[in-house]
Design a protein around this motif. Structure first.
Motif, mmCIF file in Angstrom:
data_model
loop_
_atom_site.group_PDB
_atom_site.id
_atom_site.type_symbol
_atom_site.label_atom_id
_atom_site.label_comp_id
_atom_site.label_asym_id
_atom_site.label_seq_id
_atom_site.Cartn_x
_atom_site.Cartn_y
_atom_site.Cartn_z
ATOM 1 N N SER A 1 0.829 -1.204 0.000
ATOM 2 C CA SER A 1 0.000 0.000 0.000
ATOM 3 C C SER A 1 0.865 1.255 0.000
ATOM 4 O O SER A 1 1.415 1.655 1.039
ATOM 5 C CB SER A 1 -0.931 -0.006 1.215
ATOM 6 N N PHE A 2 0.942 1.860 -1.165
ATOM 7 C CA PHE A 2 1.741 3.071 -1.364
ATOM 8 C C PHE A 2 0.808 4.271 -1.218
ATOM 9 O O PHE A 2 -0.127 4.437 -1.996
ATOM 10 C CB PHE A 2 2.383 3.039 -2.750
ATOM 11 N N PHE A 3 1.059 5.107 -0.202
ATOM 12 C CA PHE A 3 0.147 6.203 0.114
ATOM 13 C C PHE A 3 0.372 7.377 -0.835
ATOM 14 O O PHE A 3 1.499 7.738 -1.153
ATOM 15 C CB PHE A 3 0.330 6.638 1.565
ATOM 16 N N VAL A 4 -0.725 7.996 -1.255
ATOM 17 C CA VAL A 4 -0.653 8.997 -2.315
ATOM 18 C C VAL A 4 -0.974 10.400 -1.806
ATOM 19 O O VAL A 4 -0.100 11.255 -1.703
ATOM 20 C CB VAL A 4 -1.583 8.612 -3.491
ATOM 21 N N SER A 5 -2.223 10.669 -1.459
ATOM 22 C CA SER A 5 -2.645 12.054 -1.206
ATOM 23 C C SER A 5 -1.901 12.712 -0.052
ATOM 24 O O SER A 5 -1.706 13.936 -0.046
ATOM 25 C CB SER A 5 -4.152 12.119 -0.952
ATOM 26 N N ARG A 6 -1.471 11.927 0.916
ATOM 27 C CA ARG A 6 -0.758 12.527 2.048
ATOM 28 C C ARG A 6 0.572 13.148 1.609
ATOM 29 O O ARG A 6 1.061 14.082 2.228
ATOM 30 C CB ARG A 6 -0.500 11.483 3.140
ATOM 31 N N VAL A 7 1.155 12.606 0.537
ATOM 32 C CA VAL A 7 2.405 13.181 0.020
ATOM 33 C C VAL A 7 2.141 14.586 -0.522
ATOM 34 O O VAL A 7 2.887 15.535 -0.230
ATOM 35 C CB VAL A 7 3.019 12.271 -1.061
ATOM 36 N N ASP A 8 1.075 14.736 -1.292
ATOM 37 C CA ASP A 8 0.730 16.071 -1.780
ATOM 38 C C ASP A 8 0.432 17.019 -0.620
ATOM 39 O O ASP A 8 0.849 18.182 -0.640
ATOM 40 C CB ASP A 8 -0.480 16.008 -2.713
ATOM 41 N N ALA A 9 -0.296 16.541 0.376
ATOM 42 C CA ALA A 9 -0.649 17.409 1.502
ATOM 43 C C ALA A 9 0.602 17.965 2.181
ATOM 44 O O ALA A 9 0.678 19.163 2.503
ATOM 45 C CB ALA A 9 -1.511 16.650 2.503
ATOM 46 N N GLU A 10 1.610 17.122 2.374
ATOM 47 C CA GLU A 10 2.836 17.559 3.051
ATOM 48 C C GLU A 10 3.709 18.427 2.146
ATOM 49 O O GLU A 10 4.211 19.478 2.572
ATOM 50 C CB GLU A 10 3.625 16.335 3.525
ATOM 51 N N VAL A 11 3.893 18.013 0.905
ATOM 52 C CA VAL A 11 4.737 18.789 -0.013
ATOM 53 C C VAL A 11 4.083 20.132 -0.330
ATOM 54 O O VAL A 11 4.749 21.177 -0.355
ATOM 55 C CB VAL A 11 5.035 17.992 -1.296
ATOM 56 N N ARG B 1 1.321 -6.931 -5.628
ATOM 57 C CA ARG B 1 0.792 -5.803 -6.407
ATOM 58 C C ARG B 1 0.941 -4.471 -5.671
ATOM 59 O O ARG B 1 0.731 -4.407 -4.450
ATOM 60 C CB ARG B 1 -0.687 -6.028 -6.724
ATOM 61 N N PRO B 2 1.264 -3.402 -6.407
ATOM 62 C CA PRO B 2 1.194 -2.074 -5.808
ATOM 63 C C PRO B 2 -0.269 -1.697 -5.574
ATOM 64 O O PRO B 2 -1.124 -1.914 -6.449
ATOM 65 C CB PRO B 2 1.814 -1.159 -6.873
ATOM 66 N N LEU B 3 -0.547 -1.176 -4.403
ATOM 67 C CA LEU B 3 -1.896 -0.716 -4.059
ATOM 68 C C LEU B 3 -1.840 0.775 -3.775
ATOM 69 O O LEU B 3 -1.073 1.218 -2.914
ATOM 70 C CB LEU B 3 -2.417 -1.483 -2.835
ATOM 71 N N TRP B 4 -2.625 1.560 -4.524
ATOM 72 C CA TRP B 4 -2.674 3.000 -4.273
ATOM 73 C C TRP B 4 -3.634 3.245 -3.113
ATOM 74 O O TRP B 4 -4.837 2.994 -3.222
ATOM 75 C CB TRP B 4 -3.130 3.769 -5.515
ATOM 76 N N ALA B 5 -3.086 3.723 -2.006
ATOM 77 C CA ALA B 5 -3.877 4.017 -0.807
ATOM 78 C C ALA B 5 -3.950 5.522 -0.612
ATOM 79 O O ALA B 5 -3.187 6.275 -1.224
ATOM 80 C CB ALA B 5 -3.244 3.355 0.411
ATOM 81 N N SER B 6 -4.852 5.953 0.258
ATOM 82 C CA SER B 6 -5.020 7.391 0.501
ATOM 83 C C SER B 6 -5.307 8.103 -0.815
ATOM 84 O O SER B 6 -4.622 9.040 -1.216
ATOM 85 C CB SER B 6 -3.754 7.967 1.163
ATOM 86 N N THR B 7 -6.366 7.653 -1.501
ATOM 87 C CA THR B 7 -6.680 8.188 -2.830
ATOM 88 C C THR B 7 -7.837 9.174 -2.818
ATOM 89 O O THR B 7 -8.259 9.639 -3.883
ATOM 90 C CB THR B 7 -6.984 7.051 -3.822
ATOM 91 N N GLY B 8 -8.358 9.493 -1.643
ATOM 92 C CA GLY B 8 -9.303 10.596 -1.544
ATOM 93 C C GLY B 8 -8.516 11.895 -1.464
ATOM 94 O O GLY B 8 -7.531 11.983 -0.726
ATOM 95 N N VAL B 9 -8.919 12.916 -2.236
ATOM 96 C CA VAL B 9 -8.144 14.156 -2.234
ATOM 97 C C VAL B 9 -8.274 14.853 -0.881
ATOM 98 O O VAL B 9 -9.332 14.849 -0.262
ATOM 99 C CB VAL B 9 -8.584 15.111 -3.367
ATOM 100 N N LYS B 10 -7.153 15.431 -0.422
ATOM 101 C CA LYS B 10 -7.159 16.201 0.822
ATOM 102 C C LYS B 10 -7.484 17.667 0.564
ATOM 103 O O LYS B 10 -8.000 18.359 1.431
ATOM 104 C CB LYS B 10 -5.791 16.081 1.510
ATOM 105 N N ASP B 11 -7.151 18.149 -0.629
ATOM 106 C CA ASP B 11 -7.381 19.539 -0.995
ATOM 107 C C ASP B 11 -8.611 19.611 -1.890
ATOM 108 O O ASP B 11 -8.614 19.082 -3.003
ATOM 109 C CB ASP B 11 -6.153 20.089 -1.740
ATOM 110 N N PRO B 12 -9.685 20.274 -1.425
ATOM 111 C CA PRO B 12 -10.917 20.332 -2.239
ATOM 112 C C PRO B 12 -10.739 21.067 -3.560
ATOM 113 O O PRO B 12 -11.604 20.979 -4.438
ATOM 114 C CB PRO B 12 -11.905 21.065 -1.319
ATOM 115 N N ALA B 13 -9.631 21.789 -3.718
ATOM 116 C CA ALA B 13 -9.371 22.466 -4.990
ATOM 117 C C ALA B 13 -9.014 21.476 -6.093
ATOM 118 O O ALA B 13 -9.115 21.796 -7.285
ATOM 119 C CB ALA B 13 -8.241 23.488 -4.819
ATOM 120 N N TYR B 14 -8.592 20.266 -5.709
ATOM 121 C CA TYR B 14 -8.193 19.274 -6.694
ATOM 122 C C TYR B 14 -9.398 18.468 -7.171
ATOM 123 O O TYR B 14 -10.352 18.235 -6.411
ATOM 124 C CB TYR B 14 -7.149 18.321 -6.101
#
Length: 368
Positions: A201-211, A263-276
């Motif tokens: 499970s490779f986390f996605v949206s949290r990376v954008d939130a922090e960066v 298999r790679p699993l995309w986790a945290s796929t709900g957007v954190k920023d409502p602008a996205y």
């Protein structure tokens, strides 16, 4: 009109739901999602169970029985969560059989307070695997330094593992190494490794939130232009690492013995920023042999208006590298970002677990 989730599935992406509740199970809603939303798997976590207990009376009979038996709060949590996981696994069992044991999976998490303790994590994984007793279950173990040897040990004993809390490419490479080491040991131990499955499970949206938070602080036009690009770039390069790892002679030896890739699993796929756009982590992470586990709101958004245009990962590696290099050129340290996210993730999961224990404790008292 074709449901975009059907198209997503046809592109080789397994659609999973990041939610479970006894109401969803007893109402037939999970079966409806399997039928209408191409759903082939379910993930869970302590926050999901806490919400389910808070919002439903479906657990009352079991809570009364547990209170009458005077079980500990920790054991009550295992019984309550195990009950739902078994039920979901049984609903998904036909999917498990029809997909050659690849999908039809349900994930249950090891107590996240054990994330820095190899021995206790391994012991808890064994206990949960024995308790749930369903071949289509994954036991979730975090990709911490202490979690990696527990992952190998669990797989070596024939336990299916969903590796959670992966943020960095180096961590992901370590996870794939732990997976292959586990299968190698399982084969030596006499297990049929064709029956052992794992996802990472490779986390996605949290990376954008922090960066994005760090880019916003910089505030230049160059920084603003990079907002929302790091997470997708990171995930795409994770898929490149996956392709590389599973093209090695080491993997070929395991595949020849019947193993199937982690298999790679995309986790945290709900957007954190409502602008996205609310389906950006669906549309832009389409690649064969992956899993995308979605909160219900994201699942419904994807069913309604996701734009699935084929593989959006494998042709984008160079752009992904350029995006991460551009972020780094502004002084944002990738290793610090991912270490921060892992530490925060462990802490948040542990707090969620404490919240679940508190909820169950209150309800046991109320039903005693």
């Amino acid at each position: 009109m074709t449901n975009p989730l059907h198209t997503l599935s046809a592109e080789g992406v397994a659609v999973w739901l990041d939610d479970i509740s006894r109401d969803r199970l007893r109402s037939g809603n999970l079966q409806e999602l399997i039928t209408d939303r191409s759903l082939v798997g379910v993930t869970s976590n302590p926050t999901i169970f806490d919400k389910a207990l808070k919002e439903s009376d479906a657990y009352d009979d079991q809570l009364r029985d547990l209170a009458a038996r005077n079980v500990s709060v920790d054991e009550a949590v295992r019984f309550i969560t195990g009950y739902d996981i078994r039920w979901a696994a049984d609903i998904l069992r036909p999917t498990y059989e029809s997909t050659g044991r690849i999908d039809g999976r349900v994930s249950l998490e090891v107590d996240p307070r054990l994330a820095r303790d190899t021995e206790r994590t391994a012991a808890e994984a064994r206990a949960l695997w024995w308790m749930v007793d369903r071949p289509n279950v994954f036991i979730k173990i975090p990709a911490t330094a202490e979690g990696l040897p527990a992952i190998t040990r669990a797989l070596a004993e024939g336990v299916n593992v969903n590796v959670t809390l992966i943020f960095s490419l180096d961590s992901y490479r370590g996870v794939m190494d732990a997976f292959m080491a586990g299968l190698e040991q399982a084969r030596e131990n006499g297990h049929d490794i064709s029956r052992i499955q794992s996802v990472a499970s490779f986390f996605v949206s949290r990376v954008d939130a922090e960066v994005d938070k760090r880019l916003e602080k910089i505030g230049t036009d160059e920084a603003n232009a990079l907002m929302g690009r790091a997470a997708i770039a990171n995930a795409r390069l994770a898929y490149e690492a996956y392709e590389q790892a599973f093209a090695t002679d080491r993997w070929k030896a395991l595949a020849d013995a019947g193993a199937t890739p982690q298999r790679p699993l995309w986790a945290s796929t709900g957007v954190k920023d409502p602008a996205y756009d609310d389906t950006r982590y669906i549309d832009q992470l389409v690649a064969p042999g992956t899993v995308n586990t979605m909160p219900e709101a994201t699942l419904e958004a994807a069913a309604d208006h996701a734009k699935i245009t084929g593989d959006t990962v494998r042709g984008a590696y160079e752009q992904a590298r350029q995006d991460l290099e551009a972020v780094a050129s502004l002084g944002i340290d990738y290793d610090d970002v991912t270490a921060t996210l892992e530490n925060e993730g462990v802490d948040k999961f542990a707090k969620s677990w404490e919240g679940l224990l508190g909820r169950v404790s209150e309800q046991l008292k109320a039903h005693s």
